[in-house]
Design a protein around this motif. Structure first.
Motif, PDB file in Angstrom:
ATOM      1  N   TYR C  99      28.686  67.989  20.578  1.00  0.00           N
ATOM      2  CA  TYR C  99      28.306  66.827  19.121  1.00  0.00           C
ATOM      3  C   TYR C  99      27.552  66.095  19.260  1.00  0.00           C
ATOM      4  O   TYR C  99      26.239  64.980  20.427  1.00  0.00           O
ATOM      5  CB  TYR C  99      29.843  65.856  19.166  1.00  0.00           C
ATOM      6  N   ASP C 101      28.625  62.812  19.396  1.00  0.00           N
ATOM      7  CA  ASP C 101      29.074  62.028  20.686  1.00  0.00           C
ATOM      8  C   ASP C 101      28.854  62.571  21.722  1.00  0.00           C
ATOM      9  O   ASP C 101      29.762  63.643  21.742  1.00  0.00           O
ATOM     10  CB  ASP C 101      30.605  61.444  20.290  1.00  0.00           C
ATOM     11  N   ASP C 103      30.580  61.710  25.131  1.00  0.00           N
ATOM     12  CA  ASP C 103      31.897  62.376  25.169  1.00  0.00           C
ATOM     13  C   ASP C 103      32.094  63.136  25.135  1.00  0.00           C
ATOM     14  O   ASP C 103      33.215  64.173  25.719  1.00  0.00           O
ATOM     15  CB  ASP C 103      33.207  60.932  25.464  1.00  0.00           C
ATOM     16  N   LEU C 104      31.785  63.567  23.683  1.00  0.00           N
ATOM     17  CA  LEU C 104      32.766  64.809  22.982  1.00  0.00           C
ATOM     18  C   LEU C 104      32.031  65.952  23.678  1.00  0.00           C
ATOM     19  O   LEU C 104      32.849  67.175  24.017  1.00  0.00           O
ATOM     20  CB  LEU C 104      33.069  64.553  21.358  1.00  0.00           C
ATOM     21  N   ARG C 106      30.634  66.374  26.000  1.00  0.00           N
ATOM     22  CA  ARG C 106      31.098  66.507  27.874  1.00  0.00           C
ATOM     23  C   ARG C 106      32.352  67.761  28.104  1.00  0.00           C
ATOM     24  O   ARG C 106      32.526  68.356  28.621  1.00  0.00           O
ATOM     25  CB  ARG C 106      30.980  65.484  28.572  1.00  0.00           C
ATOM     26  N   ARG C 107      33.340  66.938  26.820  1.00  0.00           N
ATOM     27  CA  ARG C 107      35.132  67.429  26.994  1.00  0.00           C
ATOM     28  C   ARG C 107      35.176  69.020  26.837  1.00  0.00           C
ATOM     29  O   ARG C 107      35.128  70.178  27.200  1.00  0.00           O
ATOM     30  CB  ARG C 107      35.459  66.623  26.151  1.00  0.00           C
ATOM     31  N   GLU C 108      33.688  69.425  25.324  1.00  0.00           N
ATOM     32  CA  GLU C 108      33.862  70.539  25.348  1.00  0.00           C
ATOM     33  C   GLU C 108      32.978  71.155  26.083  1.00  0.00           C
ATOM     34  O   GLU C 108      33.690  72.393  26.478  1.00  0.00           O
ATOM     35  CB  GLU C 108      32.975  70.437  23.793  1.00  0.00           C
ATOM     36  N   GLU C 118      28.759  68.332  33.413  1.00  0.00           N
ATOM     37  CA  GLU C 118      27.581  67.418  33.724  1.00  0.00           C
ATOM     38  C   GLU C 118      26.167  67.720  34.708  1.00  0.00           C
ATOM     39  O   GLU C 118      25.517  66.534  33.503  1.00  0.00           O
ATOM     40  CB  GLU C 118      28.830  67.524  35.870  1.00  0.00           C
ATOM     41  N   PRO C 346      38.351  71.545  15.223  1.00  0.00           N
ATOM     42  CA  PRO C 346      39.356  70.186  14.237  1.00  0.00           C
ATOM     43  C   PRO C 346      38.619  69.862  13.864  1.00  0.00           C
ATOM     44  O   PRO C 346      39.197  68.750  12.879  1.00  0.00           O
ATOM     45  CB  PRO C 346      40.119  69.468  15.738  1.00  0.00           C
ATOM     46  N   ILE C 347      37.140  68.455  14.106  1.00  0.00           N
ATOM     47  CA  ILE C 347      35.976  68.440  13.631  1.00  0.00           C
ATOM     48  C   ILE C 347      35.675  69.002  12.746  1.00  0.00           C
ATOM     49  O   ILE C 347      34.975  69.914  12.922  1.00  0.00           O
ATOM     50  CB  ILE C 347      35.954  67.420  14.681  1.00  0.00           C
TER      51      ILE C 347
END
Lengths: 528, 389, 531
Positions: C99, C101, C103-104, C106-108, C118, C346-347
């Motif tokens: 993404y 973004d 943060d997104l 990273r979570r992905e 990381e 979802p996006i």
């Protein structure tokens, strides 16, 4: 600095580079102790008896890089170094019984190639001459300490300037060509010039021998330069057999070292480098014995040196990351045979058997062999380099017998399904099956067989990953980048600890350059 | 593999159900992938709650690592520049860790829960660095960030709040001490730590009991003006306290694009965290070398600046020469001073240096340049005795 | 008869860029294009009613912002719409999306590996460092290291200074990065096959190397060194298809009175007195000019358009040994509706990105082995984009245009030459692969254009179908591109120039070769070498 130490230097490992380094230090009047974990000296340059009365070079089997300066400085000839065959021809075998002969006899070589391609025969001398010119420009740098790129000294800058001058002095055409080919694959290098598969196969084979690269892997052409930079008894690029096998070379080195006062202890495995506040002060043996020394020199590979002998406790995380990522998985295996007689070489005839025999009938053949290894399988159709040293050196075998030494590409350190222990003999069988097409009566002549896989090398010779060169010879691991950036000058993050093995510049092969360069750097530091 | 990302861009902390209705300003920020309240109602009110009464800050997004195993203490000592031996079980330590070049990766706190059981609290992710540093050691490193909800209870009256909550013995806790309590049958870890330079505590509890803790604290603090605060007020008090923050006052060595932006502990005024006498730790060689060469090139200092316009992102000059820049700046309502944290070339990091700050201040859509004289002062700017009491 | 200051052979994007710069400098320029459309491999074509195909190149990032601004391309209609990143679809319906973004992202990544989530930051920084080093060199003429000319020495010193400005660590990292394999590079950061596979895609696109071949890390960089609006490494769609880039370039050129002639095939470069003086067209017309600028690759320019007697043997050998090596194919598909993928992020944004089917490094390496062995990859790497998702002008409402880039496809098959049957068998392999992640794809296909390297060569004029006009390996980069001694855009004859992607800094719809060539030509005009 440990002034009370009895030894000026302790060398860990009596491989050829360790012995060379020790000898040079002792020659300069220093007290040097060499500690070898094995029962005998030599590391990967050893001879072994594989059947009563049958001796063969266990690992490395052809001498072609040992530096003439080292031979002279250490008076190796006086200490027993002799060549049983000073200039081996190369005979490439083809499955249909055909063969190609490359030797120092110009006309014979030309005739042999002409049978495959007249054009190639015309072109080979020019190709070789150019390679030799390139090798000539680079040769002095085998014996140079790689420079630091920043925070360097004038000496470092001078090395870079010298390198620039050496390349410029090639002249515009050669310089351009060198800058072009330095990173290419050997397949491109030979396919641009030659048309016959067998000749291309021979040249491509030499570019990948001992490494985990295929002829279509960029950077492999550089290995041809590296080989061309070698010398054997003053003959550039010549291949030779040492009398008594490879062990005799290290025996001569050991004798030379001892003559300068080096003390060599075998069966003395080192457990740890003793370090006090970032300074090496000696070593601790596995027996618990502590030996103090002003300087510790490691002939072990970088991974073993740093991760086992020094330990991450004494090192920075980023440095350890670099060491862990050194590409050093081996892919070369060795099969040694004791034979009750000379095998039939098919159409080539027995008179040719004293050459270096190659099973590498084309670039694609080698590339396919490499492809298998990429995925963790030994090659279905391996490429091989075979010598029968007993033809030159009868002392190796009883009357009528022979030993055959086979270098096999590729046998990857990491096998996909299971370890080598379960596959070693199957691999040996497989090699013989492949050879049967070229030497039909071979299997009936075998008295004994020894298979040395990268796994065996790691276990028995303590080479991490079983890589012959203590780390892949590839552009991103050469010169200033070998073994890791900022520590290519034989020094390590630990004061008074040095590297002298093939993991440092200029790498492996029985060359002695790393040992000699390391000795020079150590003495330079001592004199400061 | 954990759950796929839902349509929420940012994750919610375990206190979200409590903080969200209180966030009247609607000002949210992001912190380590979480929604974090920037300001609930009024930054001023929140700021004064910290300095004069008691405040509650949701610090759950803070990253927490649990380090256990036979070699856990060895690992921590290999990692950090301080000697963990000085920290007995039941105590915490403010520490920093460096790369092999002696450049700061991050600063944070270490809690020694038991002899070989540690919790390391950080702002950035450090898992790879920690794991790679643990090579060869018998130690388990787990990211337990989501296993703890955390609140910072800070301010001169914070002790009274905890006493009212019924945490007996809280008054005896030493600075950087740790203590375990049970609250409504839930284990609660309290540390005598904070990021405000004031008396304060940090409270750690399992996420499922987070709302219970919040409710109990708010009830206990009713008479002490216990006020939830957002990141904006926290930023003010941490500057007054002279505490540095990654991403503002320095860039971590693992995150810096440009080599020249990396800073050593000495350059950041964290030299007191470096113990060159202890056994080898990552960066020791380089730090010893830096010291031997006569110290750092840069120094992080506190500045007092004339006037009342915060010197945000200002350059600092001596005469006409640029000698550094401001990393954090504010008008301090408590000290009634214009203060800043700045990075200066080492020779000018002295109270005697004749410095001025170039401040760009907007005044009715027009930017005015102010050349404000300033001088180097001791950090922390604000240091009440109760901080360590 | 009119004599032009410059004749540009081929209206590819680099030819047009060179022409635009020359015209802007007041030179009279004619561009001669064999095909009825301009743009070369940067074209938009309506091959099925209502659908615009970016029939060759399909996404944009590398086009130098200096050129966009310098030639005022937005004024001539160029708009670049950035997209999110890459969506890798795994066989079990899971996915790995990147993404915009952080943060997104990273979570992905975290769903696939804690360490990799990381390490991604460190990896991106390292790639960015390499980009920062190479960026200023893209719009420079590579200095000749064997030359003692002032310009060359100055250029070398400038490069040396750039290198010396790096920290010591970065110097070594640059040396390592340019020579190592993508797999080795990724292994230093990542452990998850999903993450490594996703990133490795960039290291093989358009190249005849596998991810384990030394030198492939550079290819990765080549795909990261672009930018969209300052966001380095970002990619986007040209609104209206890649032809919009060519149209904007043509517009910029024509605004300065450059002539662009289509269906004007050059059959020969006319040489007189050792100089290139003009070109002969296929219909017999001759056009004369001062500078002859070829946008074609060297094999075409020198082996097809020139009488060989004007070239010496060493040079001809250099041309012959130039490695072009086609390795890619492409499908352009008109879809009746939005294709349903087995992964459902979802996006929706990731679905408008580059969509890939999950491939491990070993998968990619095996795909490369197939190519080496003279067949298209049995399990190919696919880079799928649906530009109509972000640019509705590309297809009629409710319908979509899908571009499927396929790696590896050899220009020469071991079992005989390409023909219609083989092309359709190749398409079957691709559609079968596509159906693994997009089960309803077959039902949606209204029209499909299949392009093997052979088609790319015959239709577009890319020798062997190589999208970069020549391999991007160390032996063919910088002062070695296209070959040593000819890296400064000048050909072996006076007045003859090269401006295609075969010259520094290479392909990827960058425009830099054209701009650099124009600069050198103008320099020669100024020095009165060209008159």
């Amino acid at each position: 600095m440990n002034a009370s130490a009895r030894h000026d230097a302790v060398v860990i490992g009596a491989g050829h580079n360790g012995l060379v380094c020790a000898a040079y230090l002792a020659k300069a009047g220093r007290r040097v102790l060499v500690l070898e974990a094995g029962e005998s000296v030599g590391g990967c340059a050893v001879s072994g008896e594989i059947h009563p009365g049958y001796t063969v070079s266990t690992c490395a089997h052809i001498l072609h890089l040992l530096h003439p300066g080292v031979i002279a400085d250490l008076r190796l000839k006086r200490h027993g170094l002799a060549l049983s065959a000073p200039d081996l021809a190369t005979l490439a075998l083809l499955p249909d019984g055909e063969h190609l002969l490359l030797s120092s006899e110009v006309q014979a070589t030309r005739d042999s190639i002409s049978r495959f391609s007249r054009r190639d025969a015309e072109r080979l001398p020019g190709f070789r001459a150019r390679l030799e010119r390139f090798a000539g420009a680079l040769r002095p740098f085998l014996m140079a300490t790689p420079p630091r790129l920043a925070n360097g000294t004038w000496r470092d800058r001078w090395t870079l300037i010298r390198l620039g001058i050496a390349i410029r002095r090639l002249g515009r055409t050669d310089m351009r060509e060198l800058l072009r080919i330095v990173g290419i694959c050997s397949a491109d290098l030979v396919e641009d010039v030659f048309e016959s598969d067998v000749l291309k196969g021979v040249l491509a084979f030499d570019s990948v021998l001992g490494s985990f690269l295929g002829p279509r892997s960029p950077s492999s052409a550089f290995n041809l330069l590296y080989r061309a930079a070698g010398e054997s008894d003053g003959r550039r690029g010549a291949l030779s057999h040492p009398k008594g096998g490879m062990g005799a070379v290290t025996a001569a080195l050991a004798a030379a070292a001892k003559s300068f006062g080096v003390e060599v202890r075998t069966a003395a495995p080192v457990a740890k480098v003793a370090i006090e506040d970032t300074v090496a002060t000696g070593v601790v043996l596995e027996s618990g014995e502590e030996i103090a020394a002003r300087t510790v020199v490691s002939n072990a590979d970088p991974r073993r040196t740093f991760l086992d002998l020094v330990g991450p406790d004494q090192l920075d995380t980023d440095f350890v990351r670099r060491v862990r990522h050194i590409r050093m998985d081996g892919a070369t295996a060795k099969v040694n045979l004791a034979l009750d007689g000379l095998p039939d070489l098919g159409g080539s005839g027995p008179h040719m058997a004293n050459a270096r025999l190659l099973i590498a009938p084309g670039v694609d053949y080698i590339e396919h062999a490499f492809d298998d290894a990429k995925y963790g399988a030994f090659s279905a159709e391996p490429a091989m380099e075979i010598t029968i040293p007993s033809l030159h050196d009868p002392s190796l075998v009883p009357e009528g017998g022979h030993v055959m030494s086979i270098m096999v590409q590729f046998a990857p350190y990491r096998l996909r399904d299971g370890g080598w222990a379960a596959h070693r003999e199957a691999f040996g069988d497989h090699v013989l099956k492949t050879l049967a097409a070229y030497m039909p009566d071979l299997s009936g002549r075998i008295l004994a067989r020894q298979v040395v896989t990268p796994d065996d090398l790691e276990r028995d010779f303590r080479v991490s990953g079983g890589h012959w060169h203590h780390g892949e010879l590839i552009l991103n691991q050469l010169f200033m980048l070998r073994p890791v950036p900022r520590f290519a000058q034989y020094r390590t993050p630990i004061d008074n600890l040095y590297l002298c093995g093939a993991g440092a510049h200029p790498g492996g092969g029985i060359m002695g350059a790393a040992g000699r360069n390391a000795a020079r750097e150590i003495m330079r530091d001592w004199s400061r | 593999m954990s759950e796929a990302i839902t349509s929420d861009f940012l994750m919610k902390t375990p206190f979200h159900a409590r903080t969200a209705p209180l966030c009247l300003s609607g000002k949210w920020g992001r912190w380590a992938g979480y929604s974090s309240v920037d300001c609930f109602y009024s930054v001023t009110e929140e700021y004064f709650a910290v300095r004069t009464a008691a405040s509650l800050f949701d610090m759950s997004p803070m990253i927490k690592y649990r380090v256990t195993g036979r070699d856990a203490a060895r690992f921590v000592n290999r990692l950090i520049t301080r000697d963990i031996g000085a920290c007995p079980p039941g105590h915490g330590l403010y520490v920093c860790w460096c790369d092999g070049d002696g450049k700061l990766i991050e600063d944070g706190t270490v809690f020694r829960l038991a002899e070989n059981d540690f919790q390391i609290n950080t702002a950035e992710h450090n898992f790879c660095w920690f794991e790679d540093t643990a090579l060869g050691l018998d130690v388990t490193i787990a990211d337990v960030s989501e296993e703890f909800a955390a609140l910072a209870l800070q301010g001169p009256l914070s002790r009274l709040v905890l006493e009212r909550l019924g945490l007996t013995g809280i008054e005896a806790m030493p600075y950087f001490g740790l203590a375990w309590f049970t609250l409504d049958e839930a284990p609660l870890l309290v540390s005598r730590t904070g990021f405000t330079g004031d008396l304060g505590y940090e409270l750690w509890i399992e996420p499922g009991r987070a709302e219970m803790l919040w409710d109990r604290l708010m009830a206990a603090g009713k008479d002490y003006r216990l006020t939830p605060i957002g990141a904006a007020a926290l930023e003010m008090v941490r500057i007054e306290a002279g505490l540095i923050e990654i991403g503002f006052d320095y860039i971590g060595a693992e995150a810096a694009l440009r080599e020249s932006r990396k800073r050593s502990p000495y350059e950041l005024g964290l030299g007191w965290l470096v113990d060159l006498k202890k056994s080898y730790f990552v960066g020791k060689r380089a730090l010893a070398e830096e010291k031997r060469r006569g110290g750092p090139r840069w120094r992080l200092v506190g500045l007092e600046i004339e006037g009342n316009k915060p010197a945000i992102e200002s350059f600092i000059y001596r005469g006409r020469t640029e000698v550094g820049h401001v990393t954090s700046a504010m008008w301090s309502p408590t000290l009634k001073k214009n203060i800043a944290i700045a990075v200066l070339e080492a020779p000018y990091a002295t109270p005697k240096a004749d410095l001025w700050a170039e401040i760009w201040h907007p005044r009715e859509l027009e930017i005015r340049k102010i050349n404000a004289p300033c001088r180097v002062v001791r950090r922390p700017f604000y240091d009440p005795p109760r901080r360590k009491a | 008869m009119k004599r032009y200051d410059a004749i540009v052979i081929g209206a590819g994007h680099n030819g047009l860029t060179a022409a635009a710069y020359l015209a802007r400098a007041g030179k009279s320029v004619v561009v001669l294009e064999r095909r009825p459309v301009i743009g070369g491999a940067a074209v938009s074509e309506e091959l099925y009613p209502g659908f615009t195909y970016s029939s060759c190149s399909y996404v944009s990032s590398l086009m130098r912002p200096e050129i966009m601004r310098g030639l005022d391309l937005p004024r001539y209609g160029l708009q670049i719409i950035p997209y999110e990143g890459i969506l890798t679809i795994l066989p079990d319906g899971d996915y790995l999306a990147s993404y915009s973004d952080p943060d997104l992202t990273r979570r992905e990544n975290l769903r696939h590996s804690k360490r990799d989530a990381e390490a991604f930051g460190r990896f991106s920084l390292e790639v960015l460092r390499q980009c920062r080093f190479i960026k200023p060199m893209l719009l420079m003429t590579p200095p000749d290291p064997t030359s003692f000319k002032l310009d060359d020495i100055r250029g070398l010193i400038w490069m040396g200074r750039k290198f010396a400005d790096l920290s010591e660590r970065q110097m070594y990292d640059v040396m390592r990065f340019w020579t190592m394999s993508c797999a080795d590079f990724l292994d230093e950061y990542f452990e998850s096959e999903a993450v490594k596979g996703q990133l490795a895609g960039s290291s093989i696109i358009g190249t005849a190397l596998g991810p384990r071949s030394p030198g492939s890390a550079y290819i990765l960089l080549h795909h990261y060194m672009g930018e969209v609006d300052g966001d380095i490494g970002a990619w986007g769609y040209a609104r209206g298809g890649m032809g919009a880039i060519s149209r904007a370039l043509a517009g910029a050129a024509q605004a300065h009175d450059c002539e662009i002639r289509t269906e004007a095939e050059v059959s020969q470069i006319i040489v007189k007195g050792g100089k290139a003086v003009g070109v002969a067209l296929a219909d017999g017309e001759e056009v004369y000019g001062t500078a002859i600028v070829s946008n074609l690759d060297p094999k075409r320019t020198f082996l097809k358009l020139m009488p060989l007697e004007h070239l010496d043997d060493t040079f001809i050998d250099q041309v012959r040994n130039f490695k072009i090596r086609g390795s890619s194919g492409k499908l352009n598909i008109a879809l009746d509706g939005w294709p349903e993928f087995i992964a459902k992020p979802p996006i929706p944004a990731p679905l408008y990105s580059s969509i890939q089917i999950h491939r491990t490094l070993d998968d990619l390496e095996r795909a490369y082995d197939d190519w080496k062995n003279g067949m298209w990859s049995r399990h190919p790497y696919l880079d799928i984009v649906i530009p109509s998702g972000l640019d509705p002008t590309m297809a009629p409402p409710g319908k979509h245009y899908m571009s499927v880039f396929v790696q590896y496809v050899p220009p020469k098959l071991k079992d005989g030459p390409w023909d219609d049957a083989k092309r359709s068998a190749f398409a079957d392999t691709v559609i079968d692969t596509l159906a693994e992640i997009c089960p309803n794809i077959r039902d949606l296909i209204l029209h499909m254009q299949v392009r093997s390297p052979w088609d790319l060569e015959n239709e577009v004029g890319l020798t062997e179908g190589n999208i970069f006009q020549g391999e991007l390996t160390l032996d063919q980069l910088m002062f070695n591109r296209p070959f040593p001694g000819y890296a400064q855009y000048r050909g072996p004859l006076r007045r003859l120039y090269m401006c295609g992607s075969c010259t520094h800094p290479g392909g990827g719809v960058m425009g830099a070769p054209g701009a650099n060539a124009a600069r050198e030509i103008l320099k020669d005009f100024k020095r009165r070498i060209l008159r």
